[in-house]
Write a protein that holds these residues in place. Structure first.
Motif, PDB file in Angstrom:
ATOM      1  N   GLU A   1       0.852  -1.194   0.000  1.00 60.24           N
ATOM      2  CA  GLU A   1       0.000   0.000   0.000  1.00 60.24           C
ATOM      3  C   GLU A   1       0.884   1.239   0.000  1.00 60.24           C
ATOM      4  O   GLU A   1       1.891   1.310   0.702  1.00 60.24           O
TER       5      GLU A   1
ATOM      6  N   GLU B   1      -7.986   2.128  -3.239  1.00 63.84           N
ATOM      7  CA  GLU B   1      -8.654   2.083  -1.929  1.00 63.84           C
ATOM      8  C   GLU B   1      -9.495   3.342  -1.758  1.00 63.84           C
ATOM      9  O   GLU B   1      -8.995   4.458  -1.892  1.00 63.84           O
TER      10      GLU B   1
ATOM     11  N   ASP C   1     -12.023   0.794   2.020  1.00 64.35           N
ATOM     12  CA  ASP C   1     -11.083   0.980   3.130  1.00 64.35           C
ATOM     13  C   ASP C   1     -11.831   1.325   4.423  1.00 64.35           C
ATOM     14  O   ASP C   1     -12.948   1.833   4.366  1.00 64.35           O
TER      15      ASP C   1
HETATM   16 CA    CA Z   1      -5.794   2.665   2.757  1.00 73.99          CA
END
Ligand code: CA
Ligand code: C2E
Ligand code: CA
Length: 401
Positions: A171, A266, A296
């Motif tokens: 991420e 996300e 998310d």
């Molecule tokens: Ca995130």
């Protein structure tokens, strides 16, 4: 100004020398005795003794005191008044004076800028006071400058698959290295960017930089046998309603030589999506191209189930608050368990974030969670550290813990 020319004051034990919230125009050096520093709510913060200085903010600005100082034992102190300092500056070498003025100016700017993060940012006409608005704009300008001149950086946090016991993706998390305020985390940065419209520049920079970095991270993953890692990028709803967003993403993917299947977007559940239909249309196009869409912070917003029902979500990212140590942990784990079942029923994968211990990781694995992310596996890291982390065989031991 020698010590002897400074007035000396004596205070008995238990005497309040200065009080939080009051204006002051002097600082004190403790010669004999001890004082306690208390917060505005009279909470003990620290103790100070001989040789230490307090109240120095009053020498710079006529701002209210931020703490209460009370003597613990009888104390003698030297008092330094603002007028003393000003007089000393007036008499000093012009170069020193110039330097001092510059330093004080920088110090003031720094305090003003830090203040902005401790107050709600003023955006609506109702609470827009002039000072806050000016500071907000100043900071927004600095952010815009940082976007153009290398002040932003991306950190990468590994995501680990329970089935493969291997890295499945990373991420991307933004950081702003401010020259005076130090590193500013996204919680402060993104809000400022969204409300001042700079989010489009920031979002574009994030996508471009992340996609430019990705081939290096992907190569490091492939070198250890992970053939299909993905890159997860946070996008705010404001970015998704930009008219050319689909084109922008496609062009950036193309020029970096990245397949849409390697990208995951996300979208936070806590965000109120103002133009829901437009966001839904954009997400459907992106999902149709093969880009995965993750919801998310699942469980913390109010519209999560509605989003799951109406948006092309393929991954549920369960918020870390449910698994952090607390009296409610067993209940939190039940909620996570239920969310995992829900995701399975809807044919979605689950990621749980904020995994900090092996015990929690094992429980999540036993519940059938697909992916874990958290400090237990790896913190968000700058690109080069993330590459080194992948290449270091030590991390495998953690995955198997
Ligand atoms: Ca995130
Ligand atoms: P998020 O998407 O929920 O990101 C996860 C946050 O949890 C990150 O905070 C990460 O550092 C933190 N975290 C990860 N593992 C652990 C753990 O084990 N324990 C704890 N206590 N925390 C952990 P960070 O980097 O401060 O990011 C905060 C939020 O800012 C992100 O939350 C995301 O919503 C937003 N954000 C970050 N980068 C971007 C960006 O480029 N664009 C947009 N629009 N939003 C971003
Ligand atoms: Ca999250």
């Amino acid at each position: 100004m020698s010590e002897d020319s400074l007035p000396r004051e004596y205070f008995p034990a238990g005497h309040t020398v200065c009080k939080a919230g009051e204006l002051g125009d002097s600082a004190y050096v403790i010669e004999v005795g001890t004082v306690e520093v208390l917060s505005g709510a009279d909470r003990f913060i620290a103790a100070m003794g001989p040789g230490e200085l307090f109240g120095e903010m009053a020498l710079l600005d006529q701002l209210p005191r931020t703490a209460t100082i009370r003597t613990v034992t009888p104390a003698t102190m030297l008092r330094i008044d603002r007028s003393h300092v000003q007089e000393l500056l007036r008499r000093t070498d012009p170069v020193v004076r110039y330097l001092m003025t510059l330093l004080l100016e920088r110090f003031r700017q720094r305090t003003e800028l830090s203040d902005i993060f401790s107050q709600p940012l003023a955006y609506s006409a109702d609470n827009l006071d002039e000072t806050t608005a000016t500071r907000t704009l100043m900071l927004a300008q600095e952010l815009a400058y940082a976007v153009e001149h290398g002040g932003l950086e991306l950190a990468y946090q590994p995501m680990v698959g329970f089935a493969s016991q291997d890295i499945v993706g990373f991420e991307t998390l933004i950081r702003w290295h401010h020259p005076l305020l130090g590193t500013i985390m996204p919680a402060n940065l993104i809000g400022l960017a969204e409300k001042t419209g700079i989010i489009h520049q920031v979002g574009y920079w994030v996508l471009k930089q992340a996609l430019a970095d990705w081939p290096k991270l992907r190569a490091a993953c492939r070198a250890i046998g992970q053939q299909h890692p993905f890159l997860s990028v946070n996008l705010s709803a404001a970015e998704l309603i930009k008219p050319d967003i689909v084109n922008t993403i496609c062009t950036l993917l193309d020029s970096a030589g990245i397949e849409p299947q390697e990208l995951r977007i996300e979208l936070t559940e806590t965000l109120v999506i103002e133009d829901f239909d437009q966001v839904a249309t954009v997400l459907r196009i992106l999902a149709g191209l093969g880009i995965a869409i993750a919801l998310d912070d699942f469980g913390t917003g109010y519209a999560g189930l509605d989003y799951l029902n109406k948006l092309p979500i393929s991954c549920l990212k369960i918020d870390r608050s449910f698994i952090q140590e607390s009296d409610f942990l067993p209940r939190g784990m039940e909620i996570v368990n239920t969310a995992i079942c829900l995701a399975k029923a809807l044919n979605m994968t689950t990621t749980v974030e904020g995994v900090e211990t092996a015990a929690i990781a094992r429980q999540l694995r036993d519940m059938g969670c697909d992916i874990a992310q958290g400090y237990f596996y790896g913190h968000p890291m700058p690109l080069n550290s993330a590459i080194a982390w992948i290449a270091n065989p030590e991390f495998k031991k953690v995955l198997q813990a």
